[in-house]
Write an enzyme that holds these catalytic residues in place. Structure first.
Site, PDB file in Angstrom:
ATOM      1  N   GLU A 318       0.832  -1.205   0.000  1.00 21.30           N
ATOM      2  CA  GLU A 318       0.000   0.000   0.000  1.00 21.30           C
ATOM      3  C   GLU A 318       0.869   1.260   0.000  1.00 21.30           C
ATOM      4  O   GLU A 318       0.688   2.160  -0.812  1.00 21.30           O
ATOM      5  CB  GLU A 318      -0.903  -0.015   1.237  1.00 21.30           C
ATOM      6  CG  GLU A 318      -1.773   1.220   1.394  1.00 21.30           C
ATOM      7  CD  GLU A 318      -2.540   1.212   2.702  1.00 21.30           C
ATOM      8  OE1 GLU A 318      -3.488   1.999   2.823  1.00 21.30           O
ATOM      9  OE2 GLU A 318      -2.194   0.428   3.618  1.00 21.30           O
ATOM     10  N   HIS A 319       1.797   1.346   0.954  1.00 17.57           N
ATOM     11  CA  HIS A 319       2.690   2.498   1.073  1.00 17.57           C
ATOM     12  C   HIS A 319       4.130   2.036   0.902  1.00 17.57           C
ATOM     13  O   HIS A 319       4.557   1.089   1.571  1.00 17.57           O
ATOM     14  CB  HIS A 319       2.583   3.148   2.462  1.00 17.57           C
ATOM     15  CG  HIS A 319       1.204   3.518   2.878  1.00 17.57           C
ATOM     16  ND1 HIS A 319       0.488   2.796   3.823  1.00 17.57           N
ATOM     17  CD2 HIS A 319       0.395   4.529   2.490  1.00 17.57           C
ATOM     18  CE1 HIS A 319      -0.691   3.359   4.006  1.00 17.57           C
ATOM     19  NE2 HIS A 319      -0.781   4.411   3.201  1.00 17.57           N
TER      20      HIS A 319
END
Length: 442
Positions: A318-319
């Site tokens: 995601e990040h």
């Protein structure tokens, strides 16, 4: 060959499929579908001990709630929302309508049309995610959605004032203090007091995520969401303290949030692990961050940065933070991620809270096929066609007839034949026979 200083299982999309959750959510949705507001109230009382006269806040109530806040809170919300609005507007400006003439008198066009109603879910629970109001509501409004409704749950029987302020300042047209599956289902299905929407966006717990999954198709959704993830790619020049702090910043989201370091330096990896052990005991959110790091944290040593980027792409996290001497290299070296954060001056927490990009992002490997929430999610790209040249219509008609008959679609073929007959005088047996029957006296 990568080497693991700390190993952990990999979470997958299959981990989100919990049979008991799915069954419970399905029961609630069915109940709301059949009983409407009565079911919504029953579940709000059961799960949140919440039963106000109306779940929707009036303008007067909203003003009173906002008056209870420190003016600095309002100022900070307005600052952050300005950043989100600026970036969302730049995204919208990049999407242009178009029209082209592909043949003489043949015009094909494309328009970006906003959905007419959107629902924003802003979580409460252990964290009142005020920033989610910015990400879901402002983005919809910049896209041009005329009606945006927003729901957030009460927190321990209280209305979350800062979240309400964020909803109002973001531009929500209707604000409801209502949470969980009952809020998502009410927005999707509609009740006597809540008109249904066309698309629902926003993060939530496993029950909210499952409700969105089950209602997808009846309404659109932003994406399927799992636990928050962070992965940091670092070389030997990275600061181990910053790296440890940033890993824990996302681990605190919940006990199942993976935090992964991929580094070209074993020394850095060991120093980061040491810092994490020093930082955790005094961390106020240790109850979440510690099990997340213990059970899902990983430290992987790669032979070089190219291998590190390949490992990071395999995670499709995601990040992804890049702590290297040339962080912008990742823009060309990597392709599977929710969002990139380049350099040690940039952290995921900026993306979560203040910088202006959207923090609703894909998890559990979904970054391989989708990006996160953005203005375009609230738009439908639709096309139109117009043929004003009779010669071109005849040409298209003849090709259409032949192409359709290859697929045994005689009705399609005849639509094309009719234009070729009218505009070019092309003869077709079925037309001659049909017109002859029509001309025969009865």
């Amino acid at each position: 060959m990568p080497r693991h200083l700390k190993s952990a299982p990999r979470k997958t999309f299959a981990d989100t499929a919990q049979k008991d959750v799915a069954e419970r959510v399905g029961t609630i949705i069915d109940d709301i579908r059949s009983s409407g507001d009565d079911a919504v109230r029953r579940y709000a009382e059961q799960f949140d001990n919440w039963s106000p006269e109306s779940y929707r806040l009036s303008d007067e109530q909203i003003d009173q709630i906002m008056d209870t806040l420190d003016p600095q809170v309002i100022t900070d919300i307005e600052f952050v929302q300005t950043q989100v609005r600026r970036f969302a507007q730049a995204q919208r400006d990049s999407l242009v309508d178009l029209e082209v003439e592909t043949l003489p008198g043949v015009f094909l066009g494309q328009k970006h049309v906003p959905v007419q109603a959107a629902g924003a879910y802003i979580p409460g629970g252990k964290y009142p995610l005020t920033a989610s109001a910015h990400m879901t509501i402002i983005t919809a409004k910049v896209a041009g959605v005329p009606r945006v409704i927003a729901c957030t749950p009460p927190i321990r029987g209280e209305i979350p004032a800062a979240t309400i302020a964020a909803m109002k300042l973001a531009g929500a047209d209707e604000i409801y203090v209502l949470g969980g599956v009952q809020a998502v289902a009410a927005m999707a299905i509609g009740t006597d007091t809540i008109e249904p929407v066309n698309l629902i966006a926003g993060p939530g717990n496993a029950y909210v995520a499952e409700a969105k999954r089950q209602l997808f198709g009846e309404v659109g959704i932003d994406l399927f969401a799992g636990p928050t993830e962070i992965l940091i790619v670092a070389d030997e020049h990275a600061d181990p303290f910053f790296t440890a702090v940033d890993l824990l910043s996302q681990a605190e989201h919940g006990p199942e949030s993976p935090a992964v370091l991929v580094t070209t330096s074993q020394k850095l990896g060991e120093e980061v692990m040491d810092w994490i052990e020093r930082l955790l005991p005094n961390m106020p959110t240790r109850d979440y961050a510690e099990p997340a790091w213990r059970d899902w944290g990983q430290v992987i040593v790669a032979d070089d940065l190219d291998e590190a980027y390949r490992i990071a792409d395999d995670f499709a996290s995601e990040h992804v933070q890049i702590f290297t001497q040339n962080p912008r290299e990742a823009l060309t070296k990597m392709h599977d991620y929710g969002a990139l954060f380049l350099g040690e001056n940039t952290c995921v927490s900026y993306g979560d809270k203040v910088i202006g990009t959207n923090h609703v992002l894909p998890t559990l490997g979904a970054a391989r096929y989708t990006g996160g929430l953005w203005v375009g999610k609230y738009l439908r790209t639709v096309t139109y066609q117009e043929v004003v040249n009779e010669t071109s219509s005849a040409e298209l008609g003849e090709v259409c007839g032949r192409a359709a008959r290859v697929e045994f679609f005689e009705g399609h073929a005849r639509s094309g034949d009719a234009r070729a007959w009218r505009h070019a005088g092309t003869s077709f047996d079925w037309i001659d026979e049909s017109r002859a029957v029509q001309a025969t006296p009865r």
